[in-house]
Design an enzyme around this catalytic site. Structure first.
Site, mmCIF file in Angstrom:
data_model
loop_
_atom_site.group_PDB
_atom_site.id
_atom_site.type_symbol
_atom_site.label_atom_id
_atom_site.label_comp_id
_atom_site.label_asym_id
_atom_site.label_seq_id
_atom_site.Cartn_x
_atom_site.Cartn_y
_atom_site.Cartn_z
ATOM 1 N N TYR A 22 20.587 -6.041 56.421
ATOM 2 C CA TYR A 22 19.276 -5.370 56.380
ATOM 3 C C TYR A 22 19.388 -3.940 56.926
ATOM 4 C CZ TYR A 22 14.220 -4.811 56.729
ATOM 5 O OH TYR A 22 12.933 -4.369 56.571
ATOM 6 N N PHE A 77 6.845 15.708 34.380
ATOM 7 C CA PHE A 77 7.317 14.438 33.826
ATOM 8 C C PHE A 77 6.199 13.427 34.051
ATOM 9 C CE2 PHE A 77 9.524 10.354 33.848
ATOM 10 C CZ PHE A 77 10.001 10.406 32.553
ATOM 11 N N THR A 78 6.111 12.420 33.165
ATOM 12 C CA THR A 78 4.962 11.492 33.194
ATOM 13 C C THR A 78 4.702 10.886 34.579
ATOM 14 O OG1 THR A 78 6.481 9.783 32.407
ATOM 15 C CG2 THR A 78 5.077 10.806 30.745
ATOM 16 N N ASP A 105 13.945 18.190 41.104
ATOM 17 C CA ASP A 105 14.137 16.873 40.500
ATOM 18 C C ASP A 105 15.518 16.885 39.861
ATOM 19 O OD1 ASP A 105 14.314 14.686 38.794
ATOM 20 O OD2 ASP A 105 12.195 14.718 38.242
ATOM 21 N N LYS A 122 19.498 7.624 36.034
ATOM 22 C CA LYS A 122 20.045 8.652 35.162
ATOM 23 C C LYS A 122 21.297 9.282 35.777
ATOM 24 C CE LYS A 122 15.825 10.310 32.841
ATOM 25 N NZ LYS A 122 15.967 9.643 31.576
ATOM 26 N N ARG A 152 7.480 10.818 22.488
ATOM 27 C CA ARG A 152 7.191 11.762 23.566
ATOM 28 C C ARG A 152 6.209 12.784 22.993
ATOM 29 N NH1 ARG A 152 9.079 9.772 28.556
ATOM 30 N NH2 ARG A 152 7.167 8.812 27.879
ATOM 31 N N PHE A 212 1.375 4.625 27.191
ATOM 32 C CA PHE A 212 2.488 4.521 26.242
ATOM 33 C C PHE A 212 3.378 3.308 26.504
ATOM 34 C CE2 PHE A 212 5.799 6.013 29.117
ATOM 35 C CZ PHE A 212 5.097 6.795 30.033
HETATM 36 N N1 F0G Z 1 12.165 12.537 36.808
HETATM 37 C C1 F0G Z 1 12.712 12.677 35.587
HETATM 38 C C2 F0G Z 1 13.110 14.033 35.114
HETATM 39 C C3 F0G Z 1 12.894 11.550 34.771
HETATM 40 O O1 F0G Z 1 13.423 11.704 33.563
HETATM 41 C C4 F0G Z 1 12.506 10.279 35.247
HETATM 42 C C5 F0G Z 1 12.646 9.088 34.421
HETATM 43 C C6 F0G Z 1 11.934 10.187 36.527
HETATM 44 C C7 F0G Z 1 11.782 11.346 37.269
HETATM 45 C C8 F0G Z 1 11.497 8.878 37.085
HETATM 46 O O2 F0G Z 1 12.603 8.115 37.431
HETATM 47 O O3 F0G Z 1 12.430 6.076 35.958
HETATM 48 O O4 F0G Z 1 13.880 6.105 38.006
HETATM 49 O O5 F0G Z 1 11.429 6.065 38.205
HETATM 50 N N2 F0G Z 1 12.862 9.110 33.183
HETATM 51 C C9 F0G Z 1 13.030 7.940 32.336
HETATM 52 C C10 F0G Z 1 13.197 8.342 30.892
HETATM 53 C C11 F0G Z 1 11.983 6.904 32.515
HETATM 54 O O6 F0G Z 1 13.268 7.446 30.048
HETATM 55 O O7 F0G Z 1 13.303 9.526 30.576
HETATM 56 P P1 F0G Z 1 12.579 6.498 37.398
#
Ligand code: F0G
Length: 487
Positions: free
Chosen positions: A85, A137-138, A228, A271, A394, A460
């Site tokens: 832990y 980003f979303t 980021d 990623k 997208r 989405f």
């Molecule tokens: N920032 C960027 C630039 C991303 O592309 C993503 C995720 C995140 C933050 C969030 O990270 O998914 O680990 O919580 N991109 C994925 C995609 C979902 O399919 O492009 P996460």
């Protein structure tokens, strides 16, 4: 564009194709089903590619998130995981990797990128503040808005042009950034966010020069810079290729330079290091302590942060591998090949090629489908039906509605075909090019979509849609005419 890379391999006959600088030692069986079964699958999934199941998919190009191939070293590192832990040695190894690769001393784990966004947003954003950035980003935007912040996108005029030869479409517009600070006042700016290989505009990088200018402005006004770094390896690769001053730098040096220009760096390991999880790092003890409180509250203890220790081990190795050109160049070089071939065939595609995937311009592909009928979503469904290739919408489906319930139309309507690292072969890539080209020649058959079930948040992911006519059946009939009994 000229390449500056040890990974560029010349063929004696002048052929220009990417070469895989790895060998395959573990495989997963793929399924290529008859076109009629694919039509049934997409119907069952509400014409939303997120709702498809892998047995119905041939090439899964939905995302590179958590789907990059791991290296043998990553997999073997998982066996030495120290499961405890508190005080796990696995975390110490990850902490060291973050220090070495990103050059930041204080390291916090988080279960994935959006968890890091939650921590940073809660720590730094208060109602009424603004967050200027190169593009949203979303998940980033959702977290910032939940905390009362307003996202301001300060992209350059070139950023949204589909076909361009500007090498750094992900740059922030410096004049507009100065204008924002003047308009709102520096004290209202929670921080400036730079996203490496800007995801939603087609994986487009920013330059170190641009980042230096951002740093200067931030220093002048005493504003924090947050980077980021989810796609920072690819951004570094493009800097080496496209920014003259850095042609002879190593990826490791470029990564350290980029991170040195930010106060906080966060990342999705799904990623950047081909595993799961995420993290935040900084050289500021004050910021670290502020965020640490939130990590224990939302993620878990600070030596695992919602991740399994196996993932943490693989993350450490994956981060070091991000400094290796042969690893980092793999996805961009396959994307570049695909983009250039599609462009040669006349298919509208985002140029220059960027990171994470090849991005088809759905409005150019389907000019007869109005944005209100979601051309990028329709294109995703159509491509899946005729090929088994799963891409990701997208565009406006990934957007939201305004107060009056009207769709906020996206700046660009893209179908992303992701190239996870070291996953697809060149013949599979050629299949993608062939089927996209065939669909383009038959694009008049593709119609629009409308929602039948629309969740309020991040619609989405789980939304369901239906075609506005019987165009999918007509598309299947044309497929059979041209391909006969073939799959
Ligand atoms: N920032 C960027 C630039 C991303 O592309 C993503 C995720 C995140 C933050 C969030 O990270 O998914 O680990 O919580 N991109 C994925 C995609 C979902 O399919 O492009 P996460």
């Amino acid at each position: 564009m000229k390449t500056h890379s040890a990974t560029e391999i010349k063929f004696s006959n002048g052929l220009k194709i990417p070469v895989e600088l790895h060998k395959v030692r573990m495989v997963q069986k793929l399924h290529l089903k008859p076109v009629e079964e694919r039509l049934a699958a997409i119907e069952k999934g509400g014409y939303n590619t997120f709702q498809l199941k892998t047995p119905d998919i041939f090439l899964d190009m939905l995302t590179d998130s958590g789907t990059n191939a791991m290296s043998d070293k990553q997999v073997s590192s998982m066996l030495q995981a120290d499961d405890t832990y508190a005080g796990s040695q696995s975390f110490s190894r990850m902490e060291q990797a973050v220090r070495d690769v990103f050059g930041k001393h204080y390291v916090l784990p988080a279960h994935q990128g959006r968890a890091a966004e939650n921590i940073i947003s809660r720590a730094l954003i208060s109602p009424g503040t603004v967050i200027p950035m190169n593009y949203h980003f979303t998940t980033t935007k959702a977290h910032m808005e939940i905390n009362g912040g307003e996202v301001l996108e300060i992209f350059t005029d070139e950023a949204l042009k589909i076909k361009s030869d500007v090498p750094f479409k992900g740059n922030i517009d410096i004049d507009k950034l100065n204008g924002v600070i003047e308009k709102y006042g520096a004290e209202k700016v929670a921080f400036i966010r730079m996203e490496a290989s800007t995801n939603l505009i087609g994986g487009q990088p920013f330059s170190i020069r641009n980042m230096r200018e951002v740093r200067e402005i931030a220093d002048k006004h005493n504003i924090l810079v947050v980077l980021d770094a989810s796609l920072i390896g690819e951004n570094a690769w493009f800097i080496k290729q496209r920014e003259e001053e850095y042609h002879n730098s190593t990826i490791a040096e470029i990564l350290l330079t980029l991170c040195s220009l930010a106060d906080i760096v966060y990342f999705s390991s799904r990623k950047v290091s081909s595993t799961r999880g995420g993290g935040i790092c900084t050289n500021s003890e004050e910021l670290f302590l502020k965020m640490r409180e939130l990590v224990v509250l939302f993620e878990g203890f600070i030596t695992y942060g919602g991740m399994s220790v196996r993932e943490i081990e693989a993350m450490a190795i994956g981060l070091y591998e991000t400094t290796d050109e042969t690893v980092i160049a793999q996805s961009p070089s396959f994307i570049e090949y695909t983009v250039n071939e599609l462009d040669r065939l006349g298919v509208p595609v985002v140029m220059p090629s960027g990171a994470l995937g090849c991005h088809l311009d759905a409005m150019g592909f389907l000019p007869h489908v109005p944005q209100e009928e979601y051309p990028a979503g329709a294109l995703a469904a159509a491509l899946f039906i005729i090929s088994g290739i799963r891409g990701m919408e997208r565009g406006t489906i990934s957007s939201v509605r305004d107060q009056q319930g009207k769709d906020i139309l996206a700046d660009v309507e893209l179908l992303r075909l992701a190239f996870p690292r070291r996953v697809f072969t060149l013949s599979q890539t050629m299949f993608v090019i062939d089927r996209v080209h065939w669909l383009y020649k038959n694009s008049n058959l593709v119609g629009g979509l409308k929602f039948t079930d629309e969740p309020k948040v991040l619609r989405f992911f789980n939304g369901r849609l239906t075609p506005t006519s019987d165009w999918p059946q007509k598309l299947v009939a044309r497929f059979r005419e041209d391909f006969g009994e073939s799959l």
